[in-house]
Design an enzyme around this catalytic site. Sequence first.
Site, PDB file in Angstrom:
ATOM      1  N   TYR A  41       1.192  -1.332   0.249  1.00 19.52           N
ATOM      2  CA  TYR A  41      -0.004   0.054  -0.130  1.00 19.52           C
ATOM      3  C   TYR A  41       0.635   1.070  -0.313  1.00 19.52           C
ATOM      4  O   TYR A  41       0.519   2.550  -0.016  1.00 19.52           O
ATOM      5  CB  TYR A  41      -0.336  -0.313   1.373  1.00 19.52           C
ATOM      6  CG  TYR A  41      -2.035  -1.233   1.137  1.00 19.52           C
ATOM      7  CD1 TYR A  41      -3.038  -1.324   0.629  1.00 19.52           C
ATOM      8  CD2 TYR A  41      -1.701  -2.022   2.182  1.00 19.52           C
ATOM      9  CE1 TYR A  41      -3.781  -2.152   0.672  1.00 19.52           C
ATOM     10  CE2 TYR A  41      -2.795  -3.458   2.444  1.00 19.52           C
ATOM     11  CZ  TYR A  41      -3.609  -3.099   1.300  1.00 19.52           C
ATOM     12  OH  TYR A  41      -4.612  -4.398   1.580  1.00 19.52           O
ATOM     13  N   HIS A  79      -3.987   6.263  -1.211  1.00 17.30           N
ATOM     14  CA  HIS A  79      -5.194   6.712   0.808  1.00 17.30           C
ATOM     15  C   HIS A  79      -3.483   6.788   1.892  1.00 17.30           C
ATOM     16  O   HIS A  79      -4.245   7.095   2.999  1.00 17.30           O
ATOM     17  CB  HIS A  79      -5.382   5.416   1.296  1.00 17.30           C
ATOM     18  CG  HIS A  79      -6.788   5.614   1.757  1.00 17.30           C
ATOM     19  ND1 HIS A  79      -7.583   5.983   1.965  1.00 17.30           N
ATOM     20  CD2 HIS A  79      -7.587   4.102   1.871  1.00 17.30           C
ATOM     21  CE1 HIS A  79      -8.789   5.958   2.250  1.00 17.30           C
ATOM     22  NE2 HIS A  79      -8.078   4.779   2.921  1.00 17.30           N
ATOM     23  N   TYR A  93      -4.962  -1.688   9.952  1.00 14.68           N
ATOM     24  CA  TYR A  93      -5.724  -0.453   8.838  1.00 14.68           C
ATOM     25  C   TYR A  93      -6.074   0.644   8.948  1.00 14.68           C
ATOM     26  O   TYR A  93      -6.982   0.717  10.158  1.00 14.68           O
ATOM     27  CB  TYR A  93      -6.868  -1.752   7.345  1.00 14.68           C
ATOM     28  CG  TYR A  93      -5.681  -2.970   7.288  1.00 14.68           C
ATOM     29  CD1 TYR A  93      -5.027  -2.809   5.587  1.00 14.68           C
ATOM     30  CD2 TYR A  93      -5.477  -4.239   8.417  1.00 14.68           C
ATOM     31  CE1 TYR A  93      -4.054  -4.187   5.323  1.00 14.68           C
ATOM     32  CE2 TYR A  93      -4.256  -5.257   7.757  1.00 14.68           C
ATOM     33  CZ  TYR A  93      -3.904  -4.935   6.402  1.00 14.68           C
ATOM     34  OH  TYR A  93      -3.260  -5.759   5.464  1.00 14.68           O
ATOM     35  N   ASN A 113      -9.395   1.244   8.385  1.00  9.66           N
ATOM     36  CA  ASN A 113     -10.257   1.760   8.835  1.00  9.66           C
ATOM     37  C   ASN A 113     -10.362   1.487  10.593  1.00  9.66           C
ATOM     38  O   ASN A 113     -11.691   1.643  11.148  1.00  9.66           O
ATOM     39  CB  ASN A 113     -11.691   0.805   8.469  1.00  9.66           C
ATOM     40  CG  ASN A 113     -11.234  -0.295   8.666  1.00  9.66           C
ATOM     41  OD1 ASN A 113     -10.297  -0.464   8.841  1.00  9.66           O
ATOM     42  ND2 ASN A 113     -11.586  -1.028   7.835  1.00  9.66           N
ATOM     43  N   ASP A 115      -6.012  11.528   3.148  1.00 10.34           N
ATOM     44  CA  ASP A 115      -5.936  12.253   1.628  1.00 10.34           C
ATOM     45  C   ASP A 115      -7.342  13.012   1.854  1.00 10.34           C
ATOM     46  O   ASP A 115      -8.303  12.310   2.683  1.00 10.34           O
ATOM     47  CB  ASP A 115      -5.786  10.536   1.061  1.00 10.34           C
ATOM     48  CG  ASP A 115      -6.720   8.977   1.761  1.00 10.34           C
ATOM     49  OD1 ASP A 115      -6.688   9.095   2.543  1.00 10.34           O
ATOM     50  OD2 ASP A 115      -8.102   8.857   0.785  1.00 10.34           O
ATOM     51  N   ASN A 156     -13.457   6.555   5.949  1.00  3.52           N
ATOM     52  CA  ASN A 156     -13.470   5.508   7.067  1.00  3.52           C
ATOM     53  C   ASN A 156     -12.495   5.786   8.032  1.00  3.52           C
ATOM     54  O   ASN A 156     -12.714   5.214   9.539  1.00  3.52           O
ATOM     55  CB  ASN A 156     -12.951   4.312   6.760  1.00  3.52           C
ATOM     56  CG  ASN A 156     -14.387   3.804   5.880  1.00  3.52           C
ATOM     57  OD1 ASN A 156     -15.905   4.288   6.373  1.00  3.52           O
ATOM     58  ND2 ASN A 156     -14.038   2.708   4.772  1.00  3.52           N
TER      59      ASN A 156
END
Length: 200
Positions: A18, A23, A76, A78, A103, A124
């Site tokens: 990632y 994000h 993560y 969320n 972001d 989230n």
Amino acid sequence: MSDTPWLVVGLGNPGPRYAGNRHNVGHMVLDLLAERTGSRFAKHARAQAAVAETRLGVLPGGAPGPRVVLAKPTTYMNTSGGPTSALAQYYGIDPERVLVVHDEVDVPFDSLKLKTGGGEGGHNGLRDISKALGTRDYTRVRVGVGRPPGRMDTADYVLKDFSGSERKDLPMVLEDAADAVEMVATEGLLAAQGKYHQRV
């Protein structure tokens, strides 16, 4: 000026898969702030986060800027609220000295918006932080990534890397966002808004 540190949280997802995603721009900004201050991230004993304690910027007269805790949750996106709340409790930091870098699809790429409070805009990570802190009244540095093209799903869009043309300008965007964080901590939100909301 209060000696209570700022908690600066950069949002993103963990791991190399990632790392270059839109994000993860919050992580990118915090990496730059750590580089600027010569500090290194280390795993925190009480929270699922990588943390670096340092000072940010210079106050009028040349004194070192305020204490800050730079934090990248290792959960993560969320589930960013748990680490943020745990660090705030550990360091005794109230929500008004929590600053989240994230972001923002509702802000064009190469632009920043700063605010305290308000809604989460479907983000989230922010929603989880608001729930964990029990308030929305923390500061956000919203790093614009723009809207997805055509009918692309927003979730798919933010989990893609920046485009080739965007990557050319990304270092400048990250510098601006890091400068904005520094300015909030040293001069206040209104001063930072006055500078960065006008930038073209």
